[in-house]
Design an enzyme around this catalytic site. Structure first.
Site, PDB file in Angstrom:
ATOM      1  N   SER A 243       0.629  -0.871  -0.262  1.00 22.03           N
ATOM      2  CA  SER A 243      -0.130   0.177  -0.200  1.00 22.03           C
ATOM      3  C   SER A 243       0.570   1.066   0.126  1.00 22.03           C
ATOM      4  O   SER A 243       1.581   1.311   0.306  1.00 22.03           O
ATOM      5  CB  SER A 243      -0.818   0.363   1.091  1.00 22.03           C
ATOM      6  N   LYS A 244       0.151   2.513  -0.315  1.00 23.09           N
ATOM      7  CA  LYS A 244       0.569   3.475  -0.402  1.00 23.09           C
ATOM      8  C   LYS A 244       1.492   3.413   0.889  1.00 23.09           C
ATOM      9  O   LYS A 244       2.522   4.550   0.907  1.00 23.09           O
ATOM     10  CB  LYS A 244      -0.327   4.562  -1.269  1.00 23.09           C
ATOM     11  N   ARG A 245       0.972   3.635   2.157  1.00 21.56           N
ATOM     12  CA  ARG A 245       2.077   3.645   3.017  1.00 21.56           C
ATOM     13  C   ARG A 245       3.101   3.393   3.345  1.00 21.56           C
ATOM     14  O   ARG A 245       4.368   3.740   4.100  1.00 21.56           O
ATOM     15  CB  ARG A 245       1.133   3.675   4.501  1.00 21.56           C
TER      16      ARG A 245
END
Ligand code: GLU
Length: 462
Positions: A243-245
């Site tokens: 994910s982006k995180r």
């Protein structure tokens, strides 16, 4: 049967790596079978869809080299078709209008929760023989719901996961058209896959739960069913969903970080599919081998070190002029303007073997076009007193030397003899002064790619 596949991204953000992998598989499968690959933009989530995302998706597809035979087809341009099919389903008794208000639905769910039941639509507007429906309220636009079969199982043989079966009792009557006339995903996707004669649907396994609805809608329409293949998600390095995180998840980010599209495709292909022990292969080989078998059932883990290794392989193979253009762009983002592409290409040829990305290549080649600032520690360690007279003499010689690698090498050799030095006393000093770092490829070759004036200017510090 003609094989027709599609990728159907929602333009609510960049092209995610998972979607890119699905696009690659769908593309390769169609190419393998001499079929067609379609790009469809699923933009019915009007609030979250943007033109900017569409542009990014198109750009990423182009960068990856995933050419499509049809599209982009926009769902929002097909509203009349979905409405017509919804009416057809109502007429054939497979769908109905539901006038529940959001408040009513909330209350329904609340009551179900209070009774410890699973929340689901309770079928209050579902027509049944002998049942009296509520009175149609005035002025309330209805939704259209699909009348899902109330018993039996929905089964399919998934191309990735194998046989899957879900009981219809688990599935409620899905909204297929919203009050504003816009279809929901599960309905539009079926109408489109039917109209576009899609034979094989590859997508992420987050859609497995949607597939039974879709299969039932295909059935109600009397439409031929495509084969489905659901790929597992891609995990990040920490074993959690990518994910982006947890780092870059968009194709564009990797383009900007200096990866080559052929490396991305190769790496993405292996992330969920295998052909024996082959790790490095061309697009043509992938197309030749990609027959829908050997697709991984369990999630693969994103491995930046392996991607870097794959990219390094393709950098070595890449044409120098092509690399020069990429490095030129990288340098431009740093405010370093390079006009002479031929020069840059020769420099790429010399340095590409030691780089994983074009960003690393630009890190090296920047010294040819912008000032360097060697660290005090490097100067103290390498530009030692003993070497300075030789450096000054060499600089003097450089002023008139024929500016070639061979002549530079000969002049250096002569300077070593004249000053009683060894190469390790001279070369690192030259590197630090001219290149700003103590290690480089062969210094004569490195210097020959500088302009004479730049070398003279940097050696004048001694
Ligand atoms: N728009 C859906 C998504 O991006 C497509 C799913 C499908 O391929 O059916 O997840």
């Amino acid at each position: 049967m003609t094989v027709r596949t599609r990728i159907a991204p929602s333009p609510t953000g960049f092209l995610h790596l998972g979607t890119a992998r699905t696009a690659l598989y769908s593309w390769a499968y169609a190419r393998h079978h001499g079929g067609q690959f379609v790009l469809r933009i699923e933009d019915t989530d009007v609030a979250r869809s943007t033109q900017d995302s569409v542009n990014q998706i198109l750009k990423a597809m182009q960068w990856l080299g995933l050419g499509y035979d049809e599209g982009p087809i926009y769902q929002m341009e097909r509203l009349a078709r979905y409405r017509a099919v919804a009416e057809q389903l109502i007429a054939s008794g497979h769908a109905y209008r539901c006038y529940c208000t959001p408040e009513e639905l909330d209350a329904m769910r609340e009551a179900q929760r209070a009774r410890g039941e699973k929340t689901r639509y309770d079928g209050r507007w579902r027509p049944e023989p002998g049942k009296t429906l509520p009175t149609v309220p005035e002025g309330l636009p209805p939704v259209i719901r699909f009348k899902n079969p109330s018993d039996g199982d929905v089964s399919w043989n998934d191309l990735v996961k194998g046989p899957i079966s879900i009981s219809n009792t688990e599935i409620d009557d899905l909204i297929i058209v919203r009050p504003d006339g816009v279809p929901t995903y599960n309905f539009a996707v079926v109408v489109d896959d039917w109209d576009m004669k899609i034979s094989h649907v590859f997508r992420g396994d987050e859609h497995i739960n949607n597939t039974p609805w879709q299969i039932n809608i295909f059935g109600a329409l009397g439409a031929p069913l495509p084969r489905f293949g659901h790929h597992p998600i891609i995990l990040g390095e920490d074993g959690l969903k990518l994910s982006k995180r947890r780092g870059a998840v968009s194709v564009t980010a990797y383009e900007e970080a200096g990866y080559l599209p052929e490396a991305m495709c190769n790496y993405l292909a292996r992330l969920g599919w295998s052909h024996g022990d082959d790790e490095l292969f061309t697009r043509e080989q992938m197309v030749q081998w990609f027959d829908g078998s050997h697709l991984a059932k369990s999630p693969a883990q994103w491995d930046p070190a392996k991607l870097a290794w794959v990219n390094a392989h393709y950098l070595k193979l890449a044409d120098d002029t092509r690399l020069a253009k990429l490095v030129q762009q990288q340098l431009a983002t740093r405010g370093v303007v390079v006009m002479d592409l031929d020069h840059l290409a020769r420099a790429c040829a010399l340095f590409k073997d030691r780089c994983n990305t074009t960003v690393e290549l630009a890190d090296w080649l920047q010294m040819y076009f912008a000032p360097v600032s060697p660290s005090a520690a490097d100067i103290a360690a390498h530009v030692v007193e003993a070497a300075k007279p030789a450096i000054r003499a060499l600089r003097e010689q450089f002023t008139t030397l024929e500016w070639t690698k061979e002549a530079i090498a000969a002049a250096m050799k002569a300077a070593l003899t004249a000053h009683g030095l060894k190469m390790p006393q001279l070369a690192p000093a030259l590197r630090v002064l001219v290149c700003g770092r103590a290690q480089t490829p062969s210094i004569d070759a490195v210097l020959a790619l500088f302009s004479r004036d730049r070398v003279l200017e940097r050696l004048a510090r001694v």
